[in-house]
Design an enzyme around this catalytic site. Structure first.
Site, short mmCIF file in Angstrom:
data_model
loop_
_atom_site.label_atom_id
_atom_site.label_comp_id
_atom_site.label_asym_id
_atom_site.label_seq_id
_atom_site.Cartn_x
_atom_site.Cartn_y
_atom_site.Cartn_z
N GLU A 1 0.98 -1.63 0.38
CA GLU A 1 0.04 -0.30 -0.34
C GLU A 1 0.97 0.97 0.14
OE1 GLU A 1 -2.67 -0.59 -0.51
OE2 GLU A 1 -2.75 -2.27 -0.42
N HIS B 1 1.66 1.92 -3.77
CA HIS B 1 1.03 2.52 -4.45
C HIS B 1 0.71 4.41 -3.74
CE1 HIS B 1 -0.95 -0.97 -5.77
NE2 HIS B 1 -1.72 -1.25 -4.74
N ASP C 1 -5.61 -5.44 -8.54
CA ASP C 1 -4.46 -4.04 -9.09
C ASP C 1 -4.64 -4.25 -10.62
OD1 ASP C 1 -4.15 -2.87 -6.64
OD2 ASP C 1 -2.66 -3.78 -6.27
#
Length: 494
Positions: A334, A337, A408
């Site tokens: 995360e 990202h 994703d």
């Protein structure tokens, strides 16, 4: 009232049995007769029951909802009010020779306020308001649906007379159930129902009280052309997802009467809820109030709204036990990202969360700086890189990948196909239906590989930043967007 007939029938059967007459053929004939009688009368019975219930529920049914009570949808409200003015100002219409409108079709995604618009229309026109759903007209018995349509229009005129109104509005939700394209056969129940609706809207019979029909659907493409043509539904009004200004207006309506803290910034919430419908925004405000009640807070604060947005987007927070190593990998994923998103699109990260919610073990909530409906090649490539950044961060940290990036990859592939379909790839302007699947697959793979290498270089350059944020995220399980940007700014300066 049927007991004498039943008694006579049983007596006849016993007498024939006494005489030795075979009873099986007679029982079959009687059974067929009873079945025919039952089915022939069932439609009337069901229709009468529906009629009775509807008249009770819809008595004095002018809604107390005005257009000012509906957030956003400025253009749609203007179009609808203009159409209703034709219904109200009938004398002025005659002076200009304007033909009265028969109906309006509201189209748009679920939760955008189509039903509220119909109720506000009834209030605006001071008309009797009756509602029905498309599914209420469809039954297994032939003729029931058509009978219900006749009853609905009859009820509207009768209610208008009783309430001394000179107009009535009927709202039919999910009209695609009965208004779907016909396949040539006129014997199907929904075809007969549609035919009856077309007849009623044509107004062949002269009536003193005009009935204005408003219908709603989110599948306009399914509707029969005879229904959507001028003279039936004369206007088609799109009730789309609200823009930023509309979202802020909707939020301001829903927070009225609630104990809102002064720190709450509706403009920021509206910016972070791109793509939310009116119903979703109403849910956000309601969930924020629930979170405040759980905390026994006297006022609803910004943190409660942040939790509410997360819940509406991702689902309820869950207690899913994960190993320390899995938790660390999710955090790295995360953070990857968030890192790439903030570098490519500054101020786009709202928060990084490690707590499991819905099907996600962790997530990054983004908010666009502005509503965007058109995208350039560069913008789409940045979105692909943000999708691939989680995997790139894992490879940077662990030198391997995991299965956590499945969604994703799906989003990245979809974006690549969008680039190809819109002529933004090396293939140029093409027809996707004519391109060879192998060629399409190679082009998608080429785009993904090229962008992944760029993304991997970014995560490798900021390895130390990932390490600093990892320790914080594992402890706090949440990093706010402003806090994340402060940490990144220090990294870029050093």
């Amino acid at each position: 009232m049927y007991l004498p007939f039943i008694g006579a029938g049983l007596g006849t059967i016993l007498f024939l049995a006494y005489l030795g007459v075979p009873l099986l053929p007679m029982i079959v004939i009687i059974g067929i007769g009873v079945a025919i009688w039952y089915y022939s009368s069932a439609g009337t019975k069901v229709g009468s029951y529906w009629n009775k219930g509807s008249s009770q529920d819809q008595r004095n049914a002018i809604p107390n909802i005005q257009f000012t009570d509906i957030g956003g949808q400025t253009k749609a409200k203007q179009e609808l009010m203009e159409a209703l003015d034709f219904l109200i100002q009938q004398e002025k219409m005659k002076d200009y020779g304007i033909q009265p409108l028969k109906g309006i079709l509201l189209t748009g995604p679920p939760g955008t306020g189509k039903t509220l618009m119909a109720k506000a229309a009834a209030h605006y026109s001071d008309a009797v308001f009756l509602t029905a759903s498309g599914s209420e007209f469809v039954e297994m018995y032939v003729g029931v649906g058509a009978n219900r349509v006749r009853q609905l229009f009859s009820q509207a005129r009768k209610a208008a007379k009783n309430q001394k109104k000179n107009r009535a509005v009927i709202f039919i939700d999910e009209i695609d159930v009965i208004g779907a394209k016909r396949e040539g056969s006129q014997h199907k129940e929904y075809d007969q129902t549609l035919n009856q609706l077309l007849t009623e809207m044509d107004g062949i019979k002269k009536n003193d009280i005009p009935v204005f029909v408003i219908a709603a659907t989110n599948r306009k493409d399914l509707l029969d052309s005879a229904l959507t043509r001028p003279g039936r539904f004369d206007r088609h009004i799109a009730v789309d997802l609200p823009d930023k200004a509309g979202r802020k207006h909707i939020l301001s309506l829903h927070v009225k009467g609630k104990p809102i803290h002064d720190e709450v910034d509706l403009d920021k919430i509206a910016r972070e809820t791109f793509g939310f419908s009116g119903a979703s925004l109403a849910s956000v405000v309601n969930e924020a109030a629930i979170y405040a009640m759980r905390d026994e807070a006297k006022q609803i604060k910004m943190k409660h709204f942040a939790q509410a947005v997360d819940k509406v987007l991702m689902g309820e927070q869950i207690d899913r036990a994960t190993s320390t190593e899995d938790k660390k990998r999710v955090a790295i994923h995360e953070l990857g990202h968030a890192l790439v998103a903030e570098l490519l699109e500054p101020n786009s990260v709202a928060q990084v969360v490690l707590t499991p919610r819905g099907q996600a073990l962790g997530y990054v909530r983004h908010h666009p700086k502005e509503d965007r409906y058109l995208h350039t090649k560069s913008q789409l490539e940045k979105q692909v890189m943000i999708c691939l950044a989680g995997t790139a961060a894992e490879e940077t940290w662990y030198q391997n990948r995991s299965t956590g990036a499945k969604n994703d990859y799906e989003q990245a592939i979809h974006l690549c196909k969008t680039m190809i379909d819109t002529g933004l790839s090396s293939l140029g302007i093409i027809d996707m239906s004519l391109i060879d699947p192998d060629k399409l697959s190679k082009e998608v793979t080429h785009i993904l590989n090229e962008l992944y290498e760029q993304t991997l270089n970014i995560t490798k350059r900021h390895y130390s930043f990932l390490q600093d944020c990892l320790n914080l995220l594992l402890i706090e399980e949440r990093i706010d967007g402003e806090q994340f940007r402060d940490l990144l700014a220090r990294e870029l300066v050093s």
